[in-house]
Design a protein around this motif. Structure first.
Motif, PDB file in Angstrom:
ATOM      1  N   GLN A 162      74.591  53.239 -33.481  1.00  0.00           N
ATOM      2  CA  GLN A 162      74.719  53.977 -32.229  1.00  0.00           C
ATOM      3  C   GLN A 162      74.009  55.323 -32.298  1.00  0.00           C
ATOM      4  O   GLN A 162      73.468  55.812 -31.302  1.00  0.00           O
ATOM      5  CB  GLN A 162      76.201  54.161 -31.881  1.00  0.00           C
ATOM      6  N   LEU A 163      73.994  55.917 -33.492  1.00  0.00           N
ATOM      7  CA  LEU A 163      73.280  57.179 -33.687  1.00  0.00           C
ATOM      8  C   LEU A 163      71.782  56.980 -33.469  1.00  0.00           C
ATOM      9  O   LEU A 163      71.115  57.803 -32.820  1.00  0.00           O
ATOM     10  CB  LEU A 163      73.544  57.706 -35.098  1.00  0.00           C
ATOM     11  N   VAL A 164      71.250  55.888 -33.999  1.00  0.00           N
ATOM     12  CA  VAL A 164      69.842  55.565 -33.791  1.00  0.00           C
ATOM     13  C   VAL A 164      69.534  55.480 -32.298  1.00  0.00           C
ATOM     14  O   VAL A 164      68.496  55.962 -31.820  1.00  0.00           O
ATOM     15  CB  VAL A 164      69.479  54.236 -34.493  1.00  0.00           C
ATOM     16  N   ASN A 165      70.437  54.889 -31.552  1.00  0.00           N
ATOM     17  CA  ASN A 165      70.231  54.632 -30.131  1.00  0.00           C
ATOM     18  C   ASN A 165      70.269  55.902 -29.294  1.00  0.00           C
ATOM     19  O   ASN A 165      69.653  55.956 -28.212  1.00  0.00           O
ATOM     20  CB  ASN A 165      71.287  53.648 -29.629  1.00  0.00           C
ATOM     21  N   THR A 166      70.973  56.920 -29.763  1.00  0.00           N
ATOM     22  CA  THR A 166      71.225  58.095 -28.915  1.00  0.00           C
ATOM     23  C   THR A 166      70.559  59.380 -29.404  1.00  0.00           C
ATOM     24  O   THR A 166      70.559  60.379 -28.681  1.00  0.00           O
ATOM     25  CB  THR A 166      72.737  58.343 -28.816  1.00  0.00           C
ATOM     26  N   THR A 167      69.994  59.389 -30.587  1.00  0.00           N
ATOM     27  CA  THR A 167      69.454  60.631 -31.161  1.00  0.00           C
ATOM     28  C   THR A 167      68.221  61.134 -30.424  1.00  0.00           C
ATOM     29  O   THR A 167      68.058  62.336 -30.225  1.00  0.00           O
ATOM     30  CB  THR A 167      69.125  60.432 -32.648  1.00  0.00           C
ATOM     31  N   SER A 168      67.349  60.213 -30.020  1.00  0.00           N
ATOM     32  CA  SER A 168      66.065  60.600 -29.445  1.00  0.00           C
ATOM     33  C   SER A 168      65.944  60.111 -28.005  1.00  0.00           C
ATOM     34  O   SER A 168      66.474  59.059 -27.660  1.00  0.00           O
ATOM     35  CB  SER A 168      64.933  59.998 -30.290  1.00  0.00           C
ATOM     36  N   PRO A 169      65.212  60.837 -27.160  1.00  0.00           N
ATOM     37  CA  PRO A 169      64.988  60.357 -25.786  1.00  0.00           C
ATOM     38  C   PRO A 169      63.958  59.241 -25.714  1.00  0.00           C
ATOM     39  O   PRO A 169      63.812  58.603 -24.672  1.00  0.00           O
ATOM     40  CB  PRO A 169      64.488  61.602 -25.053  1.00  0.00           C
ATOM     41  N   TYR A 170      63.240  59.006 -26.816  1.00  0.00           N
ATOM     42  CA  TYR A 170      62.155  58.029 -26.804  1.00  0.00           C
ATOM     43  C   TYR A 170      62.673  56.613 -27.058  1.00  0.00           C
ATOM     44  O   TYR A 170      63.787  56.412 -27.546  1.00  0.00           O
ATOM     45  CB  TYR A 170      61.119  58.376 -27.868  1.00  0.00           C
ATOM     46  N   ALA A 171      61.815  55.642 -26.739  1.00  0.00           N
ATOM     47  CA  ALA A 171      62.178  54.241 -26.993  1.00  0.00           C
ATOM     48  C   ALA A 171      60.910  53.409 -27.138  1.00  0.00           C
ATOM     49  O   ALA A 171      60.678  52.458 -26.403  1.00  0.00           O
ATOM     50  CB  ALA A 171      63.048  53.690 -25.874  1.00  0.00           C
ATOM     51  N   LEU A 172      60.079  53.782 -28.121  1.00  0.00           N
ATOM     52  CA  LEU A 172      58.804  53.087 -28.290  1.00  0.00           C
ATOM     53  C   LEU A 172      58.900  51.980 -29.341  1.00  0.00           C
ATOM     54  O   LEU A 172      58.888  50.808 -29.010  1.00  0.00           O
ATOM     55  CB  LEU A 172      57.699  54.075 -28.643  1.00  0.00           C
ATOM     56  N   THR A 173      59.007  52.354 -30.626  1.00  0.00           N
ATOM     57  CA  THR A 173      59.095  51.328 -31.664  1.00  0.00           C
ATOM     58  C   THR A 173      60.261  51.630 -32.598  1.00  0.00           C
ATOM     59  O   THR A 173      60.762  52.763 -32.670  1.00  0.00           O
ATOM     60  CB  THR A 173      57.805  51.228 -32.500  1.00  0.00           C
ATOM     61  N   GLY A 174      60.662  50.616 -33.324  1.00  0.00           N
ATOM     62  CA  GLY A 174      61.720  50.759 -34.315  1.00  0.00           C
ATOM     63  C   GLY A 174      61.811  49.497 -35.138  1.00  0.00           C
ATOM     64  O   GLY A 174      61.253  48.449 -34.777  1.00  0.00           O
ATOM     65  N   SER A 175      62.498  49.592 -36.278  1.00  0.00           N
ATOM     66  CA  SER A 175      62.614  48.416 -37.143  1.00  0.00           C
ATOM     67  C   SER A 175      63.945  48.404 -37.878  1.00  0.00           C
ATOM     68  O   SER A 175      64.581  49.452 -38.061  1.00  0.00           O
ATOM     69  CB  SER A 175      61.454  48.365 -38.137  1.00  0.00           C
ATOM     70  N   ILE A 176      64.326  47.206 -38.303  1.00  0.00           N
ATOM     71  CA  ILE A 176      65.501  46.995 -39.143  1.00  0.00           C
ATOM     72  C   ILE A 176      65.060  46.272 -40.408  1.00  0.00           C
ATOM     73  O   ILE A 176      64.321  45.288 -40.332  1.00  0.00           O
ATOM     74  CB  ILE A 176      66.593  46.180 -38.398  1.00  0.00           C
TER      75      ILE A 176
END
Length: 546
Positions: free
Chosen positions: A446-460
């Protein structure tokens, strides 16, 4: 006149050359580099097919050797923006009416020119002008741009073939018209492929374009125009100008024929553009299309089931290739405490082996950041982090701008997950890592989801399929491009359409048909083959009385 319904060549991704010692591509690009270094390049604007020069010449230099002059480009003024718009509008009707086969052929030829005789030249221009190593230039200015051109022709053909059903006695058709007016393409420094794609994708659909590249991309922009001209692009279809942003915007966003903007750049600039268009909406013939990709604060989430070496390699490549100057670059990582010592050690090993220096030396993995402004911004973040009790410097942190704008790959361990380097886009070789307790994983998601205003790329990174499924679902809006057990960079045209939402842009997916739809306006045509000759319907008949 003869007619036919033609099949577009099936596109495949351009193979990436390796540039091994002694290879033909390595020899060719070194020769091209030397040619650019030995001869200062004259870079005019291109308006209506004319080369336009002004009294204001601006110097360009390699970011890794800023004392050396590569050449000069000519900066225009308001009048040149007006000339470019006029040229685009003058070319519009003839270009829109050109048959699709002939329009497509121009861009297919441009792709083959880049794949062949222009490959070394466009890569060398990118290596010198934008300080990309040979591999990063190859996957960008050659392969990705080739892919954009070939796949977009394929996608356009698929769009044109999409037609509605027809009922008995009726023939229904869809025409896919270009937008009414001109399109403005505003392109960044960091990807030559983006600089080529933003104007050509709109032009491919029958639009004419005013193109303003970043000044720091001027050398490779010139090569793109050389390719398009040799490919047979008619005069006025794409008009390249070098004009200060506010000057260009004041003319373009107040013009009644402004039909849309294709943008890649900062969130702040895009939001300002959006606001200006909104305020001027009453001035336009149509509602302009607003398409933008604006950056990110891209994450790597590591689960305790992950493989240490895979994570370390993914972080090094994802964060530091092209000095972190990718909008998709890994810039914040969340690592479980159980794995952090091993991952830290492996990353330090890799960073100890990495060399930094000019692109002309092929042994260098890291080169320079783009210019002095970027250098100062990035190093300010580093200096502040060094002084903070919320941060521990893990690796790098040194820099030197005396000959080139060099910044060491820097890894910061932050003790506050809300520290600014975890939240703000830095656009440089800085990776911030937050180490968490493994039993806090759900909270971290949830922290990953809310920390930044951006939503471009990410990985697990995880070997646990239940965790992968959980994270994929819970972070569905946190990244437009999501990667499983891989770095969050390196989207390939035709494989991973690229774009994000939230503060990262309009998510119109460059490298797919979704993007091309934005540059057309459909017209429905219904033809009734045998029209009725009376107005009455059967329901009007009187009931029969028995």
């Amino acid at each position: 006149m003869s007619f036919g319904i033609f099949n577009i060549p099936i596109p495949t991704n351009e193979p990436v050359k390796e540039y091994r010692p002694g290879s033909p591509e390595r020899v060719a690009v070194k020769q091209a580099i030397q040619g650019f270094r030995d001869n200062e390049t004259d870079i005019p604007m291109y308006i209506g097919g004319r080369e336009v020069r002004t009294e204001r010449k601006l110097r360009i230099a390699p970011p890794h050797d800023h004392q050396h002059t590569l050449g000069y480009f000519y900066e225009g003024e308001k009048e040149h923006v007006e000339q470019a718009i006029s040229a685009a509008l003058a070319a519009k009707e003839k270009w829109a009416n050109l048959s699709w086969a002939n329009r497509a052929s121009i861009f297919l030829k441009a792709a083959d020119l880049i794949a062949g005789p222009y490959r070394a030249r466009i890569n060398a221009a990118t290596m010198l002008g934008q300080s990309k190593n040979a591999y990063q230039a190859e996957i960008d200015s050659a392969c990705e741009l080739i892919d954009f051109l070939r796949f977009n022709v394929h996608y356009a053909d698929e769009i044109y073939r999409q037609q509605p059903n027809s009922s008995v006695g009726v023939w229904n058709r869809l025409e896919y018209r270009p937008l009414e007016g001109f399109v403005f393409a505003l392109t960044p420094f960091n990807f030559t492929a983006i600089a080529g794609n933003l104007p050509t994708s709109a032009a491919m659909m029958g639009n004419t374009v005013v193109w303003k590249p970043a000044y720091t991309q001027a050398l490779s922009a010139k090569v793109i125009m050389e390719v398009l001209q040799e490919a047979g692009l008619p005069d006025g279809v794409i008009n390249l100008i070098y004009v200060d942003g506010p000057v260009a915007g004041d003319v373009i966003f107040n013009h009644a024929d402004f039909a849309g903007i294709h943008f890649t750049g900062s969130t702040g600039v895009f939001q300002k553009i959006w606001g200006t268009i909104g305020a001027n909406i009453h001035k336009y013939k149509s509602y302009p299309r607003i398409v933008g990709e604006t950056g990110g604060k891209d994450f790597v989430l590591v689960h305790e089931s992950a493989e240490v070496d895979e994570v370390a390699a993914g972080l090094i490549r994802g964060a530091f290739e092209y000095q972190g100057q990718k909008c998709s670059a890994a810039s914040r990582a969340y690592v479980p405490k159980t794995l952090w010592p091993a991952i830290e050690a492996k990353m330090k090993q890799f960073l100890g082996e990495i060399k930094m220096g000019p692109t002309e030396d092929f042994s260098n993995f890291i080169n320079a950041v783009i210019d002095e402004r970027a250098f100062k911004k990035i190093t300010t973040y580093i200096d502040e982090a060094k002084k903070s009790d919320q941060v521990q410097l893990i690796a790098g942190g040194e820099y030197d701008g005396s000959k080139g704008y060099y910044i060491e790959p820097t890894v910061l361990q932050v003790f506050d997950p809300g520290y600014r380097t975890m939240c703000e886009e830095i656009f440089g070789p800085v990776l911030s890592v937050y180490v968490y307790e493994p039993d806090e994983f759900d909270t971290i998601v949830q922290l990953v989801n809310t920390t930044s205003p951006y939503a471009l790329t990410g990985s697990i990174f995880s070997k646990n399929r239940e965790v992968i499924e959980q994270v994929t679902k819970e972070l569905q809006n946190a990244a437009g491009n999501f990667y499983i057990n891989d770095k969050p960079t390196g989207a390939v045209v035709g494989q991973q359409p690229f774009g994000g939402a939230r503060a990262s842009g309009t998510n119109d997916k460059a490298g797919s048909a979704l993007n091309l739809y934005r540059w057309i306006s459909a017209r429905t045509i219904k033809e009734t083959l045998v029209p009725p000759k009376v107005y009455e319907y059967p329901f009007l008949e009187a009931d029969k009385i028995f």
